[in-house]
Design a protein around this motif. Sequence first.
Motif, PDB file in Angstrom:
ATOM      1  N   GLY A  93       2.167  15.038  15.684  1.00 56.63           N
ATOM      2  CA  GLY A  93       1.298  14.340  16.352  1.00 56.63           C
ATOM      3  C   GLY A  93      -0.127  14.394  15.424  1.00 56.63           C
ATOM      4  N   ILE A  94      -0.239  14.471  14.350  1.00 53.19           N
ATOM      5  CA  ILE A  94      -1.502  14.505  13.242  1.00 53.19           C
ATOM      6  C   ILE A  94      -1.791  13.228  12.996  1.00 53.19           C
ATOM      7  N   ALA A  95      -2.903  12.772  13.011  1.00 54.02           N
ATOM      8  CA  ALA A  95      -3.351  11.527  12.547  1.00 54.02           C
ATOM      9  C   ALA A  95      -4.388  11.769  11.214  1.00 54.02           C
ATOM     10  N   HIS A  96      -3.907  10.958  10.146  1.00 56.06           N
ATOM     11  CA  HIS A  96      -4.762  11.048   8.931  1.00 56.06           C
ATOM     12  C   HIS A  96      -5.570  10.011   8.924  1.00 56.06           C
ATOM     13  N   VAL A  97      -7.026   9.632   9.153  1.00 53.80           N
ATOM     14  CA  VAL A  97      -7.999   8.876   8.988  1.00 53.80           C
ATOM     15  C   VAL A  97      -8.584   8.598   7.666  1.00 53.80           C
ATOM     16  N   GLN A  98      -8.015   7.744   6.782  1.00 53.76           N
ATOM     17  CA  GLN A  98      -8.519   7.538   5.452  1.00 53.76           C
ATOM     18  C   GLN A  98      -9.428   6.568   5.141  1.00 53.76           C
ATOM     19  N   LEU A  99     -10.809   6.921   4.849  1.00 60.98           N
ATOM     20  CA  LEU A  99     -11.704   5.969   4.339  1.00 60.98           C
ATOM     21  C   LEU A  99     -11.082   5.289   3.145  1.00 60.98           C
ATOM     22  N   SER A 100     -11.152   4.067   2.956  1.00 65.70           N
ATOM     23  CA  SER A 100     -10.301   3.248   1.672  1.00 65.70           C
ATOM     24  C   SER A 100     -11.122   2.247   1.595  1.00 65.70           C
ATOM     25  N   ARG A 101     -12.220   2.520   0.749  1.00 61.61           N
ATOM     26  CA  ARG A 101     -12.881   1.310   0.095  1.00 61.61           C
ATOM     27  C   ARG A 101     -13.461   1.910  -1.318  1.00 61.61           C
ATOM     28  N   PRO A 102     -12.434   2.301  -2.098  1.00 65.45           N
ATOM     29  CA  PRO A 102     -12.738   3.189  -3.110  1.00 65.45           C
ATOM     30  C   PRO A 102     -13.652   2.575  -4.530  1.00 65.45           C
ATOM     31  N   ASP A 103     -13.576   1.108  -4.438  1.00 60.29           N
ATOM     32  CA  ASP A 103     -14.281   0.406  -5.630  1.00 60.29           C
ATOM     33  C   ASP A 103     -15.899   0.592  -5.109  1.00 60.29           C
ATOM     34  N   LYS A 104     -16.163   0.996  -3.829  1.00 64.11           N
ATOM     35  CA  LYS A 104     -17.746   0.983  -3.512  1.00 64.11           C
ATOM     36  C   LYS A 104     -17.850   2.739  -3.041  1.00 64.11           C
ATOM     37  N   LEU A 105     -16.806   3.442  -3.479  1.00 64.08           N
ATOM     38  CA  LEU A 105     -16.960   4.892  -3.366  1.00 64.08           C
ATOM     39  C   LEU A 105     -17.043   5.067  -1.702  1.00 64.08           C
ATOM     40  N   ASN A 106     -16.417   4.336  -1.077  1.00 61.63           N
ATOM     41  CA  ASN A 106     -16.317   4.243   0.725  1.00 61.63           C
ATOM     42  C   ASN A 106     -17.495   4.204   1.196  1.00 61.63           C
ATOM     43  N   SER A 107     -18.451   3.660   0.531  1.00 60.87           N
ATOM     44  CA  SER A 107     -19.756   3.328   1.134  1.00 60.87           C
ATOM     45  C   SER A 107     -19.528   2.400   2.320  1.00 60.87           C
ATOM     46  N   LEU A 108     -20.415   2.317   3.410  1.00 60.63           N
ATOM     47  CA  LEU A 108     -20.446   1.976   4.466  1.00 60.63           C
ATOM     48  C   LEU A 108     -21.141   0.526   4.652  1.00 60.63           C
ATOM     49  N   ASP A 109     -20.408  -0.621   4.603  1.00 60.01           N
ATOM     50  CA  ASP A 109     -20.921  -1.928   5.136  1.00 60.01           C
ATOM     51  C   ASP A 109     -20.569  -2.079   6.819  1.00 60.01           C
ATOM     52  N   VAL A 110     -21.202  -3.269   7.320  1.00 59.37           N
ATOM     53  CA  VAL A 110     -20.933  -3.516   8.728  1.00 59.37           C
ATOM     54  C   VAL A 110     -19.584  -3.275   8.898  1.00 59.37           C
ATOM     55  N   PRO A 111     -18.550  -3.994   8.265  1.00 61.81           N
ATOM     56  CA  PRO A 111     -16.926  -3.845   8.503  1.00 61.81           C
ATOM     57  C   PRO A 111     -16.627  -2.444   8.431  1.00 61.81           C
ATOM     58  N   MET A 112     -16.921  -1.925   7.550  1.00 66.58           N
ATOM     59  CA  MET A 112     -16.686  -0.243   7.496  1.00 66.58           C
ATOM     60  C   MET A 112     -17.291   0.563   8.755  1.00 66.58           C
ATOM     61  N   PHE A 113     -18.154   0.169   9.188  1.00 67.62           N
ATOM     62  CA  PHE A 113     -18.793   0.856  10.242  1.00 67.62           C
ATOM     63  C   PHE A 113     -17.973   0.596  11.491  1.00 67.62           C
ATOM     64  N   GLU A 114     -17.514  -0.692  11.709  1.00 67.67           N
ATOM     65  CA  GLU A 114     -16.663  -1.174  12.700  1.00 67.67           C
ATOM     66  C   GLU A 114     -15.268  -0.714  12.485  1.00 67.67           C
ATOM     67  N   ALA A 115     -14.620  -0.425  11.343  1.00 63.16           N
ATOM     68  CA  ALA A 115     -13.340  -0.130  11.287  1.00 63.16           C
ATOM     69  C   ALA A 115     -13.329   1.653  11.602  1.00 63.16           C
ATOM     70  N   ILE A 116     -14.324   2.369  11.286  1.00 59.41           N
ATOM     71  CA  ILE A 116     -14.232   3.733  11.461  1.00 59.41           C
ATOM     72  C   ILE A 116     -14.332   3.935  12.851  1.00 59.41           C
ATOM     73  N   ALA A 117     -15.371   3.177  13.728  1.00 55.61           N
ATOM     74  CA  ALA A 117     -15.640   3.366  15.138  1.00 55.61           C
ATOM     75  C   ALA A 117     -14.267   2.855  15.964  1.00 55.61           C
TER      76      ALA A 117
END
Length: 352
Positions: A93-117
């Motif tokens: 029952g463990i979920a692994h949430v992986q920030l996956s924008r490696p070309d930008k060092l997983n930095s936060l644009d608006v779609p990244m904010f939305e995807a994490i939320a």
Amino acid sequence: MLTPIRWIRQPKILPKPPLTSGVCLRIREYQSSSLKLQSSSEKSGSDITCNKDKSIDPAGPSSNNVKYFDAADKSNDTILIQDRVKIIRLKQGIAHVQLSRPDKLNSLDVPMFEAIADAAARLRKESKLRAVIISGYCHAFCTGLDAKSVAISGPSKALKALLERPSAYGGNNGLGNLAQDVCYLWRQIPVPVIAAIHGMCFGGGLQIALGADMRYSTPDCKLSIMESRWGLIPDMGASVTLRELVRIDVAKELTMTGRIISGMEAERIGLVTRCVEDPMEEALKVAKEIATRSPDSVASTKEMFQTTWVADEENCLKKETDLQMKLIGTWNQIAASGRQFGVNLPYYHGRK
């Protein structure tokens, strides 16, 4: 609703720069690229690539001993959200949430904010969930705001999307805006949320990690509450999370200086739970152990500590946004940003 910026009285020798000037736009565009300044061995953007086996490329930063966990090719039960965040289902029952924008060092644009939320909102509804692990793919956990992308997409539009309260992800009783919910929503999931940190963890990335219940970091990881370098404050939930972890003088020093600390120092002051050679391995071990406990007991433990440790979180979150809105676009905020690029504008020391 965004309020108009009121210019404060400037010294006579200084012109009043318009907010729409090219200089201001270029400052906003190149904020994210300044993350290259840490050392000559730390590359960003297109300078960084991941090898096919997900190991560290020799041109990249340190933490070569970290085993990057990517189960996307090993499981059919993987969700990809906006090409930026993966939810990978593990056993027990463990979920692994992986920030996956490696070309930008997983930095936060608006779609990244939305995807994490979005990921947090989805997991919050799952009754069989036992634990969540958050990690960053490739060379960094997350290096904070991708200001270039925000500038290109339109700062006013992005600010409205990030700061409008409540966000679309907090549910009927949502307190935070989108910027805050990428950190705060993890606290509302009734299972342990564990952050596995490596490489770099700056600004908004660190605030996401602070939203987790536990944080395991490599000793050489670099962490910073970096917002003061841009004349801003950490407004993604730090007023709620930092007070639970460090003394107020430590919180003020880290926030006012924006200095970069190692994982070892972060452990010493209480910012991370523990330094380990392999944060993902440690996170999995702890998650599996907790998964053997009563889910009701675990959920109640989390609720108990979060509702009794401190109080009045709603006012904290609102205060962050109110103060941030007063700072964005002012002379001193632009001057602070300019100094990151060698434009030594003087600060104005008057008060409104």
